[in-house]
Design a protein around this motif. Structure first.
Motif, PDB file in Angstrom:
ATOM      1  N   VAL A   1     -21.061 -73.502  10.651  1.00 12.14           N
ATOM      2  CA  VAL A   1     -21.989 -74.559  10.616  1.00 12.14           C
ATOM      3  C   VAL A   1     -22.836 -74.438   9.633  1.00 12.14           C
ATOM      4  CG1 VAL A   1     -23.686 -75.826  12.075  1.00 12.14           C
ATOM      5  CG2 VAL A   1     -21.648 -74.804  13.212  1.00 12.14           C
ATOM      6  N   ASP A   2     -23.118 -75.341   8.314  1.00  9.49           N
ATOM      7  CA  ASP A   2     -23.849 -75.115   7.293  1.00  9.49           C
ATOM      8  C   ASP A   2     -24.545 -76.545   7.093  1.00  9.49           C
ATOM      9  OD1 ASP A   2     -24.747 -74.103   5.030  1.00  9.49           O
ATOM     10  OD2 ASP A   2     -23.091 -74.885   4.117  1.00  9.49           O
ATOM     11  N   TYR A   3     -25.894 -76.392   7.004  1.00 11.73           N
ATOM     12  CA  TYR A   3     -26.667 -77.334   7.089  1.00 11.73           C
ATOM     13  C   TYR A   3     -27.923 -77.225   6.615  1.00 11.73           C
ATOM     14  CZ  TYR A   3     -29.205 -75.695  11.352  1.00 11.73           C
ATOM     15  OH  TYR A   3     -29.733 -75.088  12.300  1.00 11.73           O
ATOM     16  N   GLU A   4     -28.854 -78.191   6.432  1.00  7.54           N
ATOM     17  CA  GLU A   4     -30.125 -78.134   5.771  1.00  7.54           C
ATOM     18  C   GLU A   4     -31.133 -78.958   6.656  1.00  7.54           C
ATOM     19  OE1 GLU A   4     -31.512 -79.870   1.659  1.00  7.54           O
ATOM     20  OE2 GLU A   4     -30.606 -77.840   1.507  1.00  7.54           O
ATOM     21  N   VAL A   5     -32.151 -78.611   6.720  1.00 12.63           N
ATOM     22  CA  VAL A   5     -33.444 -79.473   7.539  1.00 12.63           C
ATOM     23  C   VAL A   5     -34.409 -79.297   6.583  1.00 12.63           C
ATOM     24  CG1 VAL A   5     -34.791 -79.431   9.423  1.00 12.63           C
ATOM     25  CG2 VAL A   5     -32.518 -78.453   9.672  1.00 12.63           C
ATOM     26  N   ARG A   6     -35.032 -80.745   6.111  1.00  9.48           N
ATOM     27  CA  ARG A   6     -36.311 -80.988   5.386  1.00  9.48           C
ATOM     28  C   ARG A   6     -37.221 -81.548   6.367  1.00  9.48           C
ATOM     29  NH1 ARG A   6     -36.638 -81.587  -0.239  1.00  9.48           N
ATOM     30  NH2 ARG A   6     -34.477 -81.130  -0.388  1.00  9.48           N
ATOM     31  N   LYS A   7     -38.324 -81.255   6.215  1.00  6.75           N
ATOM     32  CA  LYS A   7     -39.501 -81.633   6.795  1.00  6.75           C
ATOM     33  C   LYS A   7     -40.544 -81.747   5.918  1.00  6.75           C
ATOM     34  CE  LYS A   7     -37.983 -81.118  11.218  1.00  6.75           C
ATOM     35  NZ  LYS A   7     -38.235 -81.757  12.500  1.00  6.75           N
ATOM     36  N   PRO A   8     -41.390 -82.943   6.172  1.00  9.31           N
ATOM     37  CA  PRO A   8     -42.711 -83.160   5.161  1.00  9.31           C
ATOM     38  C   PRO A   8     -43.728 -82.160   5.727  1.00  9.31           C
ATOM     39  CG  PRO A   8     -42.170 -84.952   6.748  1.00  9.31           C
ATOM     40  CD  PRO A   8     -41.112 -84.193   6.894  1.00  9.31           C
ATOM     41  N   LEU A   9     -44.356 -81.782   4.609  1.00  8.87           N
ATOM     42  CA  LEU A   9     -45.415 -80.568   5.099  1.00  8.87           C
ATOM     43  C   LEU A   9     -46.831 -81.451   4.771  1.00  8.87           C
ATOM     44  CD1 LEU A   9     -46.148 -77.849   6.124  1.00  8.87           C
ATOM     45  CD2 LEU A   9     -46.020 -77.161   3.577  1.00  8.87           C
ATOM     46  N   ILE A  10     -47.367 -81.355   3.461  1.00  9.65           N
ATOM     47  CA  ILE A  10     -48.444 -81.887   3.486  1.00  9.65           C
ATOM     48  C   ILE A  10     -48.317 -82.756   1.902  1.00  9.65           C
ATOM     49  CG2 ILE A  10     -50.703 -81.494   2.501  1.00  9.65           C
ATOM     50  CD1 ILE A  10     -50.441 -78.754   3.999  1.00  9.65           C
ATOM     51  N   GLY A  11     -48.653 -84.116   1.850  1.00 13.49           N
ATOM     52  CA  GLY A  11     -48.385 -85.127   0.779  1.00 13.49           C
ATOM     53  C   GLY A  11     -46.905 -85.160   0.508  1.00 13.49           C
ATOM     54  N   ASN A  12     -46.717 -84.564  -0.854  1.00 10.06           N
ATOM     55  CA  ASN A  12     -45.457 -84.810  -1.330  1.00 10.06           C
ATOM     56  C   ASN A  12     -44.505 -83.467  -1.239  1.00 10.06           C
ATOM     57  OD1 ASN A  12     -46.797 -83.468  -3.243  1.00 10.06           O
ATOM     58  ND2 ASN A  12     -45.775 -84.799  -4.995  1.00 10.06           N
ATOM     59  N   LEU A  13     -45.415 -82.527  -0.698  1.00  5.93           N
ATOM     60  CA  LEU A  13     -44.618 -81.252  -0.467  1.00  5.93           C
ATOM     61  C   LEU A  13     -43.616 -81.211   0.952  1.00  5.93           C
ATOM     62  CD1 LEU A  13     -47.602 -78.736  -1.164  1.00  5.93           C
ATOM     63  CD2 LEU A  13     -45.807 -79.266  -2.688  1.00  5.93           C
ATOM     64  N   ASP A  14     -42.570 -80.607   0.816  1.00  2.76           N
ATOM     65  CA  ASP A  14     -41.487 -80.540   1.929  1.00  2.76           C
ATOM     66  C   ASP A  14     -41.371 -79.033   2.289  1.00  2.76           C
ATOM     67  OD1 ASP A  14     -41.779 -83.193   2.115  1.00  2.76           O
ATOM     68  OD2 ASP A  14     -39.530 -83.367   1.119  1.00  2.76           O
ATOM     69  N   VAL A  15     -40.934 -78.910   3.649  1.00  2.81           N
ATOM     70  CA  VAL A  15     -40.382 -77.571   3.931  1.00  2.81           C
ATOM     71  C   VAL A  15     -38.754 -77.752   4.055  1.00  2.81           C
ATOM     72  CG1 VAL A  15     -40.204 -75.814   5.776  1.00  2.81           C
ATOM     73  CG2 VAL A  15     -42.420 -76.962   5.091  1.00  2.81           C
ATOM     74  N   VAL A  16     -38.115 -76.914   3.303  1.00  2.00           N
ATOM     75  CA  VAL A  16     -36.677 -76.966   3.270  1.00  2.00           C
ATOM     76  C   VAL A  16     -36.264 -75.853   3.972  1.00  2.00           C
ATOM     77  CG1 VAL A  16     -34.691 -77.212   2.155  1.00  2.00           C
ATOM     78  CG2 VAL A  16     -36.797 -78.468   1.494  1.00  2.00           C
ATOM     79  N   GLY A  17     -35.261 -75.877   5.109  1.00  2.00           N
ATOM     80  CA  GLY A  17     -34.521 -74.834   5.520  1.00  2.00           C
ATOM     81  C   GLY A  17     -33.217 -74.896   5.381  1.00  2.00           C
ATOM     82  N   ARG A  18     -32.405 -73.853   5.050  1.00  2.00           N
ATOM     83  CA  ARG A  18     -30.848 -73.854   4.664  1.00  2.00           C
ATOM     84  C   ARG A  18     -30.383 -72.903   5.597  1.00  2.00           C
ATOM     85  NH1 ARG A  18     -26.962 -75.982   2.363  1.00  2.00           N
ATOM     86  NH2 ARG A  18     -25.367 -74.879   1.224  1.00  2.00           N
TER      87      ARG A  18
ATOM     88  N   LYS B   1     -21.434 -84.121  12.572  1.00  2.00           N
ATOM     89  CA  LYS B   1     -20.060 -83.625  12.335  1.00  2.00           C
ATOM     90  C   LYS B   1     -19.842 -83.038  11.196  1.00  2.00           C
ATOM     91  CE  LYS B   1     -18.833 -85.885  16.331  1.00  2.00           C
ATOM     92  NZ  LYS B   1     -18.505 -85.155  17.440  1.00  2.00           N
ATOM     93  N   GLU B   2     -20.175 -83.646   9.892  1.00  2.00           N
ATOM     94  CA  GLU B   2     -19.967 -82.929   8.745  1.00  2.00           C
ATOM     95  C   GLU B   2     -20.268 -81.598   8.383  1.00  2.00           C
ATOM     96  OE1 GLU B   2     -23.558 -86.033   8.015  1.00  2.00           O
ATOM     97  OE2 GLU B   2     -21.408 -85.983   8.766  1.00  2.00           O
ATOM     98  N   HIS B   3     -21.228 -81.249   9.155  1.00  2.00           N
ATOM     99  CA  HIS B   3     -21.974 -79.890   9.158  1.00  2.00           C
ATOM    100  C   HIS B   3     -20.799 -78.682   9.624  1.00  2.00           C
ATOM    101  CE1 HIS B   3     -25.668 -81.804   8.757  1.00  2.00           C
ATOM    102  NE2 HIS B   3     -25.297 -81.717   7.393  1.00  2.00           N
ATOM    103  N   PHE B   4     -20.136 -79.172  10.591  1.00  2.00           N
ATOM    104  CA  PHE B   4     -18.942 -78.462  11.333  1.00  2.00           C
ATOM    105  C   PHE B   4     -17.846 -78.297  10.779  1.00  2.00           C
ATOM    106  CE2 PHE B   4     -16.148 -77.437  14.934  1.00  2.00           C
ATOM    107  CZ  PHE B   4     -16.920 -76.517  15.527  1.00  2.00           C
ATOM    108  N   LYS B   5     -17.483 -76.989  10.436  1.00  2.00           N
ATOM    109  CA  LYS B   5     -16.169 -76.763   9.980  1.00  2.00           C
ATOM    110  C   LYS B   5     -15.115 -75.715  10.551  1.00  2.00           C
ATOM    111  CE  LYS B   5     -17.652 -78.235   5.087  1.00  2.00           C
ATOM    112  NZ  LYS B   5     -18.677 -79.029   5.658  1.00  2.00           N
ATOM    113  N   ILE B   6     -13.744 -76.179  10.713  1.00  2.00           N
ATOM    114  CA  ILE B   6     -13.201 -75.132  11.344  1.00  2.00           C
ATOM    115  C   ILE B   6     -12.082 -74.692  10.592  1.00  2.00           C
ATOM    116  CG2 ILE B   6     -11.573 -74.843  13.232  1.00  2.00           C
ATOM    117  CD1 ILE B   6     -13.095 -76.603  14.914  1.00  2.00           C
TER     118      ILE B   6
END
Length: 126
Positions: free
Chosen positions: A95-112, A79-84
């Motif tokens: 709609v502004d959000y970020e997704v963080r997924k673990p990749l390998i070990g301590n490396l993450d893939v981050v999508g904004r 809900k906090e990502h949705f603004k009118i």
């Protein structure tokens, strides 16, 4: 004249397989993130053409949006990502959000991701 055999050695074949495997693994992490983003864009687009949302209040627009996302299994949008924001002829929905997924070990893939849609209010009430 001596013939030499050309081709890949076993070690080079294993290295190529490892590189291809890493790219496939990264694709398995990235494709769901982008699939969710396109579901958000589709929900916003459908919302802008929905007659029920044309003269609705912001809370009703938010509910209609999240119902569409529920069908698409989009779990990362809260809900906090949705603004009118009110505009002259309607609303600007962001709609502004970020997704963080673990990749390998301590490396993450981050999508904004950021998606916006302008919603125009219809001229008269039925």
């Amino acid at each position: 004249m001596k013939r030499t055999q050309g081709g890949m050695t076993l070690i080079s074949f294993i290295i190529v397989l490892a590189v291809v495997g890493v790219f496939i693994y990264m694709g398995m992490k990235l494709i769901p993130m982008y699939s969710e983003y396109y579901a958000v864009k589709r929900a916003l687009s459908e919302l802008s053409t929905d007659p029920a949302a044309a003269n609705a209040e912001p809370s009703k627009i938010r509910d209609l949006f999240f119902r569409r996302l529920y069908v698409s299994y989009a779990d990362n949008i809260k809900k906090e990502h949705f603004k009118i924001e009110r505009r002259d002829a309607g609303y600007l929905v962001t709609v502004d959000y970020e997704v963080r997924k673990p990749l390998i070990g301590n490396l993450d893939v981050v999508g904004r991701f950021n998606a916006t849609q302008e919603m125009r209010r219809s001229g008269g009430l039925d």
